[in-house]
Scaffold this active site. Structure first.
Site, PDB file in Angstrom:
ATOM      1  N   GLY A 183       0.825  -1.211   0.000  1.00  0.00           N
ATOM      2  CA  GLY A 183       0.000   0.000   0.000  1.00  0.00           C
ATOM      3  C   GLY A 183       0.855   1.256   0.000  1.00  0.00           C
TER       4      GLY A 183
ATOM      5  N   TYR B  81      -9.158  -5.284   0.946  1.00  0.00           N
ATOM      6  CA  TYR B  81      -9.483  -4.984   2.346  1.00  0.00           C
ATOM      7  C   TYR B  81     -10.903  -4.428   2.290  1.00  0.00           C
ATOM      8  CZ  TYR B  81      -4.594  -4.729   4.099  1.00  0.00           C
ATOM      9  OH  TYR B  81      -3.303  -4.975   4.491  1.00  0.00           O
TER      10      TYR B  81
ATOM     11  N   THR C 121      -6.877 -10.497   1.901  1.00  0.00           N
ATOM     12  CA  THR C 121      -5.903 -10.510   2.998  1.00  0.00           C
ATOM     13  C   THR C 121      -6.647 -10.693   4.322  1.00  0.00           C
ATOM     14  OG1 THR C 121      -4.463  -9.051   1.734  1.00  0.00           O
ATOM     15  CG2 THR C 121      -4.045  -9.189   4.108  1.00  0.00           C
TER      16      THR C 121
ATOM     17  N   LYS D  60      -4.674 -14.574   1.453  1.00  0.00           N
ATOM     18  CA  LYS D  60      -3.315 -14.161   1.835  1.00  0.00           C
ATOM     19  C   LYS D  60      -3.252 -13.912   3.340  1.00  0.00           C
ATOM     20  CE  LYS D  60       0.100 -10.487   0.907  1.00  0.00           C
ATOM     21  NZ  LYS D  60       0.047  -9.555   2.028  1.00  0.00           N
TER      22      LYS D  60
ATOM     23  N   HIS E 159       2.646 -10.869   6.473  1.00  0.00           N
ATOM     24  CA  HIS E 159       2.547  -9.458   6.117  1.00  0.00           C
ATOM     25  C   HIS E 159       3.915  -8.761   6.265  1.00  0.00           C
ATOM     26  CE1 HIS E 159      -1.124  -6.744   5.555  1.00  0.00           C
ATOM     27  NE2 HIS E 159      -0.135  -5.887   5.432  1.00  0.00           N
TER      28      HIS E 159
ATOM     29  N   ARG F  91       4.585  -7.152   9.722  1.00  0.00           N
ATOM     30  CA  ARG F  91       3.985  -5.845  10.044  1.00  0.00           C
ATOM     31  C   ARG F  91       2.706  -5.950  10.863  1.00  0.00           C
ATOM     32  NH1 ARG F  91       6.104  -2.014   6.493  1.00  0.00           N
ATOM     33  NH2 ARG F  91       4.223  -0.771   6.231  1.00  0.00           N
TER      34      ARG F  91
ATOM     35  N   GLY G 219      10.494 -11.862   3.542  1.00  0.00           N
ATOM     36  CA  GLY G 219      11.944 -11.977   3.668  1.00  0.00           C
ATOM     37  C   GLY G 219      12.678 -12.340   2.398  1.00  0.00           C
TER      38      GLY G 219
ATOM     39  N   GLY H 295       7.775  -7.992  -1.524  1.00  0.00           N
ATOM     40  CA  GLY H 295       7.194  -6.706  -1.138  1.00  0.00           C
ATOM     41  C   GLY H 295       8.270  -5.641  -1.104  1.00  0.00           C
ATOM     42  N   ARG H 296       9.005  -5.612   0.011  1.00  0.00           N
ATOM     43  CA  ARG H 296      10.007  -4.551   0.160  1.00  0.00           C
ATOM     44  C   ARG H 296      11.042  -4.581  -0.966  1.00  0.00           C
ATOM     45  NH1 ARG H 296       8.947  -6.528   5.175  1.00  0.00           N
ATOM     46  NH2 ARG H 296       8.225  -5.093   6.800  1.00  0.00           N
TER      47      ARG H 296
HETATM   48  C1  LIG Z   1       5.007  -0.791   3.046  1.00  0.00           C
HETATM   49  C2  LIG Z   1       4.194  -2.058   2.967  1.00  0.00           C
HETATM   50  C3  LIG Z   1       2.833  -1.977   2.734  1.00  0.00           C
HETATM   51  C4  LIG Z   1       2.067  -3.151   2.630  1.00  0.00           C
HETATM   52  N1  LIG Z   1       0.728  -3.056   2.324  1.00  0.00           N
HETATM   53  C5  LIG Z   1       0.004  -4.179   2.166  1.00  0.00           C
HETATM   54  C6  LIG Z   1      -1.365  -4.101   1.791  1.00  0.00           C
HETATM   55  O1  LIG Z   1      -1.911  -3.016   1.585  1.00  0.00           O
HETATM   56  N2  LIG Z   1      -2.063  -5.267   1.666  1.00  0.00           N
HETATM   57  C7  LIG Z   1      -1.481  -6.497   1.880  1.00  0.00           C
HETATM   58  O2  LIG Z   1      -2.142  -7.528   1.757  1.00  0.00           O
HETATM   59  N3  LIG Z   1      -0.179  -6.584   2.217  1.00  0.00           N
HETATM   60  C8  LIG Z   1       0.570  -5.469   2.357  1.00  0.00           C
HETATM   61  N4  LIG Z   1       1.900  -5.578   2.690  1.00  0.00           N
HETATM   62  C9  LIG Z   1       2.509  -6.913   2.865  1.00  0.00           C
HETATM   63  C10 LIG Z   1       3.064  -7.441   1.533  1.00  0.00           C
HETATM   64  O3  LIG Z   1       2.014  -7.781   0.650  1.00  0.00           O
HETATM   65  C11 LIG Z   1       3.901  -8.710   1.758  1.00  0.00           C
HETATM   66  O4  LIG Z   1       3.148  -9.655   2.464  1.00  0.00           O
HETATM   67  C12 LIG Z   1       5.218  -8.435   2.500  1.00  0.00           C
HETATM   68  O5  LIG Z   1       5.781  -7.201   2.093  1.00  0.00           O
HETATM   69  C13 LIG Z   1       6.204  -9.570   2.230  1.00  0.00           C
HETATM   70  O6  LIG Z   1       7.383  -9.395   2.954  1.00  0.00           O
HETATM   71  P1  LIG Z   1       8.717  -8.714   2.339  1.00  0.00           P
HETATM   72  O7  LIG Z   1       8.467  -7.226   2.367  1.00  0.00           O
HETATM   73  O8  LIG Z   1       9.756  -9.147   3.289  1.00  0.00           O
HETATM   74  O9  LIG Z   1       8.892  -9.214   0.936  1.00  0.00           O
HETATM   75  C14 LIG Z   1       2.688  -4.407   2.791  1.00  0.00           C
HETATM   76  C15 LIG Z   1       4.066  -4.481   3.012  1.00  0.00           C
HETATM   77  C16 LIG Z   1       4.831  -3.318   3.091  1.00  0.00           C
HETATM   78  C17 LIG Z   1       6.325  -3.439   3.292  1.00  0.00           C
END
Ligand SMILES: Cc1cc2nc3c(=O)[nH]c(=O)nc-3n(C[C@H](O)[C@H](O)[C@H](O)COP(=O)(O)O)c2cc1C
Length: 372
Positions: free
Chosen positions: A68, A118, A144, A242, A266, A269, A299, A320-321
């Site tokens: 997001g 969501y 999610t 998810k 997530h 987070r 990761g 993600g990151r």
């Molecule tokens: C800044 C940020 C925002 C995220 N926003 C969402 C989101 O809006 N919806 C969701 O299902 N997951 C969200 N995630 C989780 C990611 O989809 C994913 O599960 C996660 O980043 C995987 O881990 P990694 O960052 O180590 O690759 C977010 C992750 C980050 C880092």
């Protein structure tokens, strides 16, 4: 580069995780518990990195997770990510918390897009957005389930993210030094409009949800298993769940019509102290792997991580990151570069392992897990 380019408050929103960040750290260290069993002196002209995910071919087994608020990291946001994902031959999952209209993201995309749900704004807002997503061609829905409230991200709390996003201009004054120290980001942020909203989530009578209301709206509209029969009425394509961390929840997802699950915490987070995704992947594969596709995220930073997850039964992984750092550093080109690095990494790893293709990866390429 992302660290250098972004104001601290934005960088730490991306980089940080919940509470003591134990799960964030575990997501990385879990990969250390597995070592490879290579087959040397095997000649291979080429390695085949392709696979299919829910019937769509991807050029390598890495999808882009829903992240997001990326438009705050770089003004190209979700449009840039969709472009780079399509060019790399893979799938992007657009988050509910997208800063760009889903129609505009679809217009920029050259590969398949999935939509992440969501229930921000409740069922009425969700029905409208799902109809639009279906209409423009989003090919799957990712629900999610690990976010009944936002996790306690203490770096955001300490940095004053809430104050920065508030409507009170005086509350922004303490941020001036760090914002002015990043003029490139600041100029683009203001040229892009300055006050981010979630344009896809329209509350009847009130318009799009302002970004700063996301936390409160999430807490009012948690997804439960009871919502799935309604979701299946309003979304006619495949549904992926998810945020699964146990065999039990994976079986529940199958019972509620999921055709795939994403083993995910997530990115650490949400609930801190849950296990690393890689740690619970075998349990989920054991529970539902013969019925549906199992994806995982959390990761993934290197090709060796991707390969280990696939050896343990994941069909593909999400990042993600890893791509959001690229976006923050250089927009579309940065996402493309992050994907390129990972692809080259996966290919090199397969060659070093003596494995001809992603399809041929299995547990025999790993040594049994050792305790850390
Ligand atoms: C800044 C940020 C925002 C995220 N926003 C969402 C989101 O809006 N919806 C969701 O299902 N997951 C969200 N995630 C989780 C990611 O989809 C994913 O599960 C996660 O980043 C995987 O881990 P990694 O960052 O180590 O690759 C977010 C992750 C980050 C880092």
């Amino acid at each position: 580069m992302a660290h250098k380019r972004l104001p601290r408050v934005v960088y730490e929103f991306l980089d940080g995780a919940a509470e003591d960040e134990m799960t964030l750290a575990a997501n990385r260290s879990a990969f250390d518990a597995y070592t490879f069993r290579p087959r040397h002196a095997v000649s291979m002209a080429q390695c085949d990195l392709r696979t299919t995910v829910l019937g769509s071919e991807v050029s390598f087994p890495v999808l882009l997770a829903p992240v997001g608020c990326t438009r705050v990291m770089h003004h190209e946001g979700e449009i840039g990510i969709a472009r780079a994902a399509g060019a790399a031959g893979t799938i992007y999952i657009l988050p509910t918390a997208s800063g760009h209209l889903l129609e505009d993201v679809m217009a920029a995309a050259s590969g398949p897009l999935w939509y992440q749900l969501y229930l921000i704004g409740g069922r009425e807002a969700a029905e409208a957005v799902l109809a639009r997503a279906e209409n423009v061609g989003f090919s799957a829905l990712v629900v999610t389930i690990d976010t009944p409230v936002a996790g306690m991200r203490e770096r955001d709390f300490r940095n004053g993210l809430k104050e920065l996003a508030s409507r009170n201009p005086l509350a922004k004054i303490p941020f001036l030094p760090q914002l002015l120290a990043h003029p490139g980001w600041l100029v683009n942020f203001f040229l892009d409009g300055g006050a981010p909203t979630l344009p896809n989530i329209i509350i009847p009578g009130r318009g799009p949800v302002p970004l700063l209301d996301v936390g409160a709206s999430l807490a009012r509209s948690a997804v439960t298993w009871n919502d799935f029969s309604w979701i299946r009425q309003v979304w006619h394509g495949p549904i992926i769940v998810k945020g699964v961390l146990t065999g039990d929840d994976a079986r529940r997802a199958v019972d509620h019509g999921a055709v795939a699950v994403v083993v995910s915490n997530h990115g650490g987070r949400q609930l801190d102290s849950v296990p690393a995704s890689l740690e619970v992947l075998p349990e989920v594969v054991e529970a539902v792997g013969s019925q549906i596709e199992v994806l995982m995220d959390g990761g993934i930073r290197r090709g060796t991580d991707v390969v280990k997850a696939i050896c343990l039964g994941a069909r593909a992984v999400l990042i993600g990151r890893a791509y959001a750092y690229g976006l923050s550093a250089a927009g579309t080109a940065g996402v493309a570069r992050a994907l390129e690095i990972l692809r080259a990494d996966v290919e090199r790893t397969l060659r070093l392992l003596g494995c001809p293709s992603v399809a041929a990866l299995d547990g025999s390429y790993l040594n049994p897990k050792h305790s850390q």
